[in-house]
Design a protein around this motif. Structure first.
Motif, PDB file in Angstrom:
ATOM      1  N   VAL A 192       0.838  -1.200   0.000  1.00 28.43           N
ATOM      2  CA  VAL A 192       0.000   0.000   0.000  1.00 28.43           C
ATOM      3  C   VAL A 192       0.874   1.251   0.000  1.00 28.43           C
ATOM      4  O   VAL A 192       0.579   2.227  -0.694  1.00 28.43           O
ATOM      5  CB  VAL A 192      -0.960   0.005   1.203  1.00 28.43           C
ATOM      6  CG1 VAL A 192      -1.787   1.283   1.227  1.00 28.43           C
ATOM      7  CG2 VAL A 192      -1.878  -1.214   1.167  1.00 28.43           C
ATOM      8  N   ALA A 193       1.956   1.223   0.760  1.00 29.72           N
ATOM      9  CA  ALA A 193       2.855   2.377   0.803  1.00 29.72           C
ATOM     10  C   ALA A 193       3.394   2.721  -0.584  1.00 29.72           C
ATOM     11  O   ALA A 193       3.521   3.903  -0.931  1.00 29.72           O
ATOM     12  CB  ALA A 193       4.005   2.116   1.770  1.00 29.72           C
ATOM     13  N   GLN A 194       3.702   1.713  -1.376  1.00 27.76           N
ATOM     14  CA  GLN A 194       4.209   1.964  -2.717  1.00 27.76           C
ATOM     15  C   GLN A 194       3.188   2.709  -3.572  1.00 27.76           C
ATOM     16  O   GLN A 194       3.530   3.616  -4.334  1.00 27.76           O
ATOM     17  CB  GLN A 194       4.596   0.641  -3.389  1.00 27.76           C
ATOM     18  CG  GLN A 194       5.823  -0.028  -2.805  1.00 27.76           C
ATOM     19  CD  GLN A 194       7.091   0.773  -3.038  1.00 27.76           C
ATOM     20  OE1 GLN A 194       7.249   1.425  -4.066  1.00 27.76           O
ATOM     21  NE2 GLN A 194       7.995   0.728  -2.069  1.00 27.76           N
ATOM     22  N   ALA A 218       1.078  10.296  -3.955  1.00 27.18           N
ATOM     23  CA  ALA A 218       1.284  11.441  -3.070  1.00 27.18           C
ATOM     24  C   ALA A 218       2.646  12.079  -3.276  1.00 27.18           C
ATOM     25  O   ALA A 218       2.820  13.271  -3.012  1.00 27.18           O
ATOM     26  CB  ALA A 218       1.125  11.011  -1.615  1.00 27.18           C
ATOM     27  N   GLY A 219       3.611  11.287  -3.747  1.00 28.94           N
ATOM     28  CA  GLY A 219       4.936  11.825  -4.021  1.00 28.94           C
ATOM     29  C   GLY A 219       5.748  12.047  -2.764  1.00 28.94           C
ATOM     30  O   GLY A 219       5.247  12.007  -1.635  1.00 28.94           O
ATOM     31  N   LEU A 220       7.014  12.304  -2.964  1.00 30.47           N
ATOM     32  CA  LEU A 220       7.929  12.548  -1.856  1.00 30.47           C
ATOM     33  C   LEU A 220       8.557  13.937  -1.931  1.00 30.47           C
ATOM     34  O   LEU A 220       9.474  14.254  -1.171  1.00 30.47           O
ATOM     35  CB  LEU A 220       9.048  11.489  -1.866  1.00 30.47           C
ATOM     36  CG  LEU A 220       8.602  10.045  -1.606  1.00 30.47           C
ATOM     37  CD1 LEU A 220       9.753   9.080  -1.852  1.00 30.47           C
ATOM     38  CD2 LEU A 220       8.072   9.889  -0.185  1.00 30.47           C
ATOM     39  N   PHE A 260       3.703   4.231   7.040  1.00 29.35           N
ATOM     40  CA  PHE A 260       3.527   5.266   6.021  1.00 29.35           C
ATOM     41  C   PHE A 260       4.274   6.545   6.408  1.00 29.35           C
ATOM     42  O   PHE A 260       4.890   7.200   5.555  1.00 29.35           O
ATOM     43  CB  PHE A 260       2.048   5.580   5.816  1.00 29.35           C
ATOM     44  CG  PHE A 260       1.215   4.422   5.347  1.00 29.35           C
ATOM     45  CD1 PHE A 260       1.792   3.332   4.709  1.00 29.35           C
ATOM     46  CD2 PHE A 260      -0.161   4.411   5.549  1.00 29.35           C
ATOM     47  CE1 PHE A 260       1.022   2.254   4.269  1.00 29.35           C
ATOM     48  CE2 PHE A 260      -0.940   3.345   5.114  1.00 29.35           C
ATOM     49  CZ  PHE A 260      -0.351   2.267   4.480  1.00 29.35           C
ATOM     50  N   ALA A 261       4.201   6.910   7.671  1.00 26.67           N
ATOM     51  CA  ALA A 261       4.859   8.142   8.117  1.00 26.67           C
ATOM     52  C   ALA A 261       6.375   8.041   7.967  1.00 26.67           C
ATOM     53  O   ALA A 261       7.038   9.030   7.618  1.00 26.67           O
ATOM     54  CB  ALA A 261       4.479   8.446   9.559  1.00 26.67           C
ATOM     55  N   ALA A 262       6.926   6.875   8.227  1.00 28.52           N
ATOM     56  CA  ALA A 262       8.364   6.687   8.062  1.00 28.52           C
ATOM     57  C   ALA A 262       8.762   6.725   6.589  1.00 28.52           C
ATOM     58  O   ALA A 262       9.828   7.249   6.238  1.00 28.52           O
ATOM     59  CB  ALA A 262       8.792   5.363   8.691  1.00 28.52           C
ATOM     60  N   ARG A 263       7.925   6.181   5.731  1.00 29.74           N
ATOM     61  CA  ARG A 263       8.223   6.146   4.298  1.00 29.74           C
ATOM     62  C   ARG A 263       7.953   7.483   3.620  1.00 29.74           C
ATOM     63  O   ARG A 263       8.550   7.795   2.600  1.00 29.74           O
ATOM     64  CB  ARG A 263       7.382   5.051   3.621  1.00 29.74           C
ATOM     65  CG  ARG A 263       7.641   3.655   4.126  1.00 29.74           C
ATOM     66  CD  ARG A 263       8.977   3.124   3.641  1.00 29.74           C
ATOM     67  NE  ARG A 263       8.843   2.453   2.358  1.00 29.74           N
ATOM     68  CZ  ARG A 263       9.649   2.657   1.325  1.00 29.74           C
ATOM     69  NH1 ARG A 263      10.624   3.527   1.401  1.00 29.74           N
ATOM     70  NH2 ARG A 263       9.479   1.972   0.208  1.00 29.74           N
ATOM     71  N   MET A 264       7.029   8.283   4.194  1.00 26.67           N
ATOM     72  CA  MET A 264       6.652   9.566   3.601  1.00 26.67           C
ATOM     73  C   MET A 264       6.750  10.671   4.643  1.00 26.67           C
ATOM     74  O   MET A 264       5.740  11.201   5.118  1.00 26.67           O
ATOM     75  CB  MET A 264       5.231   9.473   3.026  1.00 26.67           C
ATOM     76  CG  MET A 264       5.125   8.596   1.802  1.00 26.67           C
ATOM     77  SD  MET A 264       3.409   8.127   1.377  1.00 26.67           S
ATOM     78  CE  MET A 264       3.233   6.641   2.388  1.00 26.67           C
ATOM     79  N   PRO A 265       7.970  11.035   5.013  1.00 24.18           N
ATOM     80  CA  PRO A 265       8.148  12.031   6.080  1.00 24.18           C
ATOM     81  C   PRO A 265       7.695  13.430   5.693  1.00 24.18           C
ATOM     82  O   PRO A 265       7.588  14.310   6.560  1.00 24.18           O
ATOM     83  CB  PRO A 265       9.666  11.986   6.338  1.00 24.18           C
ATOM     84  CG  PRO A 265      10.262  11.486   5.058  1.00 24.18           C
ATOM     85  CD  PRO A 265       9.256  10.521   4.498  1.00 24.18           C
ATOM     86  N   ASN A 266       7.423  13.655   4.418  1.00 29.77           N
ATOM     87  CA  ASN A 266       6.945  14.957   3.955  1.00 29.77           C
ATOM     88  C   ASN A 266       5.466  15.177   4.257  1.00 29.77           C
ATOM     89  O   ASN A 266       4.962  16.282   4.125  1.00 29.77           O
ATOM     90  CB  ASN A 266       7.164  15.090   2.446  1.00 29.77           C
ATOM     91  CG  ASN A 266       6.511  13.944   1.664  1.00 29.77           C
ATOM     92  OD1 ASN A 266       6.699  12.772   2.005  1.00 29.77           O
ATOM     93  ND2 ASN A 266       5.757  14.253   0.629  1.00 29.77           N
ATOM     94  N   ILE A 267       4.780  14.124   4.662  1.00 32.75           N
ATOM     95  CA  ILE A 267       3.338  14.195   4.926  1.00 32.75           C
ATOM     96  C   ILE A 267       3.079  14.118   6.425  1.00 32.75           C
ATOM     97  O   ILE A 267       3.674  13.293   7.129  1.00 32.75           O
ATOM     98  CB  ILE A 267       2.597  13.059   4.192  1.00 32.75           C
ATOM     99  CG1 ILE A 267       2.703  13.268   2.673  1.00 32.75           C
ATOM    100  CG2 ILE A 267       1.134  12.984   4.618  1.00 32.75           C
ATOM    101  CD1 ILE A 267       2.085  12.152   1.862  1.00 32.75           C
TER     102      ILE A 267
END
Length: 205
Positions: free
Chosen positions: A14-16, A22-24, A44-51
């Protein structure tokens, strides 16, 4: 602290998908509806720290478990979880969730184990709290044009209805209809492991 084996299995898949849409490279605000144990949101938060992530659940033990994960992982981009019943009108959801406040709403394995009012409320509410071009991403098993495949999902749907007549796999045609009524269109549908799908709606109004 609760743990779900299925969450461990599907969280990266799902993260992928989320990272693809959502992009990084840009900041954003995301609501997770039905965060359950809390395993998904910390991943998800670890994989997408911009969000910045806002976890939520209607189940108090789940909210407690999410808090435990937040204490263990100490991620700066996760807000404290909230109690959220998405079957209620969007203006009752949370002070965090004003109209056009979310870039992304994620809902994993929720709508088949809840009443249809949860499904419709989620989509209607998303039409309110999502920004223009924001995304509603839903993961789980579904009917497609009234048909459930494979046979294991047919049996799963039967078992759900035995447990609760209001539960069961939702038809993607119904989801599309309600989404369009609330300013969203189907952008993509991805086949996922374990006979699940990820459905991506985009707000266009």
């Amino acid at each position: 602290m609760l743990r779900s084996p299925s969450a461990d299995r599907n969280k990266e898949a799902v993260a992928q998908i989320l990272m693809h849409y959502a992009g990084l490279d840009r900041t954003g605000f995301a609501l997770e509806v039905g965060s359950g144990t809390g395993q998904h949101v910390v991943h998800f938060a670890a994989r997408m720290p911009n969000i910045t992530w806002l976890p939520s659940d209607i189940d108090e033990p789940s909210v407690t478990s999410i808090n435990c994960y937040l204490q263990v992982y100490q991620l700066k981009n996760i807000l404290q979880p909230i109690y959220l019943d998405v079957s209620q009108p969007a203006h009752q959801w949370s002070p965090h969730l004003i109209p056009a406040s979310c870039d992304l709403i994620v809902c994993i394995n929720v709508i088949h184990i809840s009443a249809i009012t949860t499904t419709s409320g989620l989509i209607k509410g998303a039409g309110t709290v999502l920004k223009s071009h924001g995304l509603l991403v839903m993961y789980g098993p579904y009917k497609v044009h009234g048909i459930i495949t494979p046979h294991s999902n047919v049996e799963f749907d039967k078992q759900l209805k035995i447990r609760n007549p209001e539960w069961g796999l939702r038809d993607i045609d119904y989801l599309i209809e309600v989404a369009e009524q609330n300013g969203m269109i189907l952008e993509a549908m991805h086949d996922m492991p374990a006979n699940n799908k990820t459905i991506v709606f985009r707000k266009i109004s």
